[in-house]
Design a protein around this motif. Structure first.
Motif, PDB file in Angstrom:
ATOM      1  N   ASP A 155       0.809  -1.220   0.000  1.00 34.42           N
ATOM      2  CA  ASP A 155       0.000   0.000   0.000  1.00 34.42           C
ATOM      3  C   ASP A 155       0.844   1.274   0.000  1.00 34.42           C
ATOM      4  N   SER A 156       2.155   1.154  -0.199  1.00 30.79           N
ATOM      5  CA  SER A 156       3.029   2.319  -0.118  1.00 30.79           C
ATOM      6  C   SER A 156       3.372   2.919  -1.478  1.00 30.79           C
ATOM      7  N   VAL A 157       3.003   2.245  -2.565  1.00 31.14           N
ATOM      8  CA  VAL A 157       3.459   2.663  -3.892  1.00 31.14           C
ATOM      9  C   VAL A 157       2.304   3.227  -4.718  1.00 31.14           C
ATOM     10  N   LEU A 158       2.664   3.982  -5.763  1.00 35.42           N
ATOM     11  CA  LEU A 158       1.662   4.511  -6.675  1.00 35.42           C
ATOM     12  C   LEU A 158       1.218   3.447  -7.675  1.00 35.42           C
ATOM     13  N   ALA A 174       2.216   6.296   0.205  1.00 36.05           N
ATOM     14  CA  ALA A 174       2.395   6.399   1.655  1.00 36.05           C
ATOM     15  C   ALA A 174       2.330   7.840   2.120  1.00 36.05           C
ATOM     16  N   GLN A 175       2.739   8.784   1.257  1.00 32.25           N
ATOM     17  CA  GLN A 175       2.712  10.190   1.665  1.00 32.25           C
ATOM     18  C   GLN A 175       1.286  10.733   1.783  1.00 32.25           C
ATOM     19  N   PHE A 176       0.298  10.000   1.281  1.00 32.39           N
ATOM     20  CA  PHE A 176      -1.089  10.448   1.350  1.00 32.39           C
ATOM     21  C   PHE A 176      -1.901   9.689   2.393  1.00 32.39           C
ATOM     22  N   SER A 180      11.568   9.584   5.355  1.00 30.64           N
ATOM     23  CA  SER A 180      11.690   8.929   4.053  1.00 30.64           C
ATOM     24  C   SER A 180      11.279   7.468   4.123  1.00 30.64           C
ATOM     25  N   ARG A 181      11.629   6.798   5.221  1.00 31.19           N
ATOM     26  CA  ARG A 181      11.304   5.387   5.353  1.00 31.19           C
ATOM     27  C   ARG A 181       9.801   5.169   5.519  1.00 31.19           C
ATOM     28  N   THR A 182       9.127   6.041   6.266  1.00 25.92           N
ATOM     29  CA  THR A 182       7.708   5.845   6.558  1.00 25.92           C
ATOM     30  C   THR A 182       6.800   6.492   5.519  1.00 25.92           C
ATOM     31  N   VAL A 183       7.097   7.727   5.145  1.00 21.43           N
ATOM     32  CA  VAL A 183       6.223   8.480   4.245  1.00 21.43           C
ATOM     33  C   VAL A 183       6.563   8.202   2.785  1.00 21.43           C
TER      34      VAL A 183
END
Length: 323
Positions: free
Chosen positions: A152-155, A206-208, A307-310
């Motif tokens: 769930d972290s990628v576009l 992940a940034q959203f 960077s690792r989380t977001v």
């Protein structure tokens, strides 16, 4: 090079919702509008529908092909399926599942946009593969299809002949990626320019994703968690938090995990990252001061955890969300 035929599955069970229409229109815009100055011939777009929708809210769309039109296409795209298909207990139409299997057997490149991943998964096309969907649906996707490696972290994901995208505008990222694969970076960049979007976005979805917030189901923890969120810049230990809650560290750990689904240290980190996100969005403070005010310490430590989380650096995050 001839880019080939792109067949889009139009699932309109009880009408097409605005959300589903958005991702459908992305596929139609990228592959259905010719750009003869960039590549001639352009893609041949084929809309393949499930028939007339039953009465309900939303839009209906007339298609020139049934689902059997998916077979023989070079690329098959499944935009969002109806919301009910992605909910607990929901099912994808058997007719669509069989058509997708037949298309894959015929050698088509299989692509899903957002919840279209549920259709590919139901057809068994994502088993053992890395895949994604909108972050609000990835947990359900993983629960219903445990053989799928859900990220769930990628576009978007690219596993050769099977590709999946996250929701909404991430569908455009994947469609441009397909153009880049087929026709090269220059063509993809020009299409992106005409759509007034970047040809490639940094980071992932992940940034959203909203970071966890304190749960208030456990009344005994509410006050101490609120107290901690007001003092994130200070040194906070599990022992200190447990003492303030008048609990043993072990009991505090267990109750917090029951209430929030995470450990005390992970909860603290998520709150500090949320504070850093807020400061990056709302202030012009340098990264060094944001690290201090969020309790993450040095700028280097902030960058590492962020960077690792977001999924992007603090600078890139600020550039995206500051406006």
């Amino acid at each position: 090079m001839r880019p080939g035929t792109v067949a889009v599955a139009v699932v309109q069970d009880a009408g097409i919702s605005l959300w589903e229409l958005y991702e459908l229109s992305i596929a139609c815009t990228v592959f259905g509008i010719p750009h003869p100055d960039l590549a001639d011939p352009w893609y041949e777009l084929r809309l393949c529908g499930t028939g007339a929708p039953s009465p309900g809210p939303g839009f209906s769309l007339r298609t020139d092909h049934g689902l059997d039109g998916l077979v023989g296409a070079d690329t098959v795209i499944v935009p969002s399926v109806p919301e009910a298909c992605a909910e607990e207990g929901g099912e994808v139409e058997p007719e669509l599942v069989e058509a997708l299997r037949a298309a894959a057997d015929s050698g088509a490149r299989m692509v899903s946009l957002c919840t279209g991943a549920f259709a590919l998964a139901a057809a068994g096309l994502l088993d053992g593969r890395r895949a994604t969907a909108h972050w609000q649906h990835t947990r359900e996707l993983a629960a219903r299809h445990p053989k799928v490696i859900v990220d769930d972290s990628v576009l978007y994901t690219d596993d050769g002949n099977v590709l999946t995208s996250a929701g909404a505008t991430a569908a455009l990222d994947l469609c441009l990626h397909l153009v880049r694969q087929d026709l090269g970076a220059r063509v993809a960049n020009q299409v992106a320019r005409r759509l007034v979007v970047p040809p490639h976005r940094t980071g992932g979805q992940a940034q959203f994703i909203e970071l966890p917030v304190p749960a208030d189901d456990d009344d005994s923890l509410g006050p101490v968690l609120q107290w901690a969120t007001e003092r994130l810049e200070q040194p906070l230990t599990v022992v200190a938090l447990a003492r303030r809650a008048r609990l043993s560290p072990r009991t505090f750990h267990r109750r917090l995990q029951d209430a929030t689904g995470t450990t005390p240290l992970q909860w603290l980190l998520s709150q500090r990252l949320a504070r850093a996100q807020s400061l990056l969005e709302s202030t012009d403070l340098p990264v060094e001061q944001i690290g201090e005010r969020s309790g993450l310490g040095s700028a280097a430590n902030l960058r590492r955890h962020f960077s690792r989380t977001v999924g992007v650096s603090p600078t890139d995050y600020r550039r995206t969300f500051r406006a």
